[in-house]
Design a protein around this motif. Structure first.
Motif: not given
Length: 201
Positions: A10-13, A43-46, A92-95, A107-110
């Protein structure tokens, strides 16, 4: 489809206002006895917002799933060759991440977890939440909809009169969408009225 023992990523952006809805769905996956692996973007973690502190979101993910959150690209990469997922969900998957994924930018873990899952030809399920899905990002949305092993949580226009280009996944369908994707099927219909209030008058 029995999810017992299935490894679901489960990946969150960064669509922070939807996190509480996602957490409800994670609880449902856990009741189905799936093994849920949480992954978050930088972004989610910071980022702290009015919807909660980043550390609190991380703590909640770990509480629900019983697994440590994957926070880096090196931590996500083994989800391809060494510890494969049966299904990777981004919700969620952002734009921003939608655009990157459609254009093979990792460029990110997700996004790395998604890339690793596609490498194994296993399903990636997307829960799109973005203000420009029907605008400049429309070409990226259609590109992913026409891509092998990529599926969508059914979505609709969440505010068609005030934000006509905005689309949000109906996260209540997350678990059913996972089951369908594991059967190599897209849960139908993909495009739905987001709420009764937002239907054409």
């Amino acid at each position: 489809m029995n999810l017992a023992g299935k490894r679901i990523g489960i990946g969150l952006t960064g669509s922070h206002h939807t996190f509480k809805q996602v957490f409800v769905q994670l609880e449902k996956l856990m009741r189905e006895q799936a093994e849920v692996i949480p992954i978050v973007s930088y972004t989610v973690q910071n980022t702290d917002t009015k919807f909660g502190k980043a550390t609190d979101h991380i703590d909640e993910l770990e509480r629900i799933t019983g697994n440590k959150v994957i926070k880096t690209i090196p931590e996500a990469e083994p989800l391809g060759p060494k510890s494969p997922l049966d299904c990777m969900v981004i919700a969620p998957l952002t734009g921003n991440s939608l655009s990157k994924m459609a254009n093979a930018q990792t460029d990110n873990p997700v996004l790395m977890a998604a890339k690793s899952t596609l490498r194994n030809q296993n399903p990636v399920l997307l829960g799109v939440t973005t203000n420009d899905a029907l605008g400049l990002n429309g070409t990226n949305l259609m590109k992913l909809m026409n891509s092998k092993n990529i599926y969508f949580i059914p979505f609709g226009q969440d505010d068609p009169y005030n934000k006509p280009n905005s689309v949000s996944a109906k996260l209540d369908y997350l678990v059913d969408s996972v089951k369908a994707a594991l059967n190599d099927q897209q849960l139908q219909p993909i495009i739905i009225p987001y709420t009764a209030e937002n239907m054409l008058k």
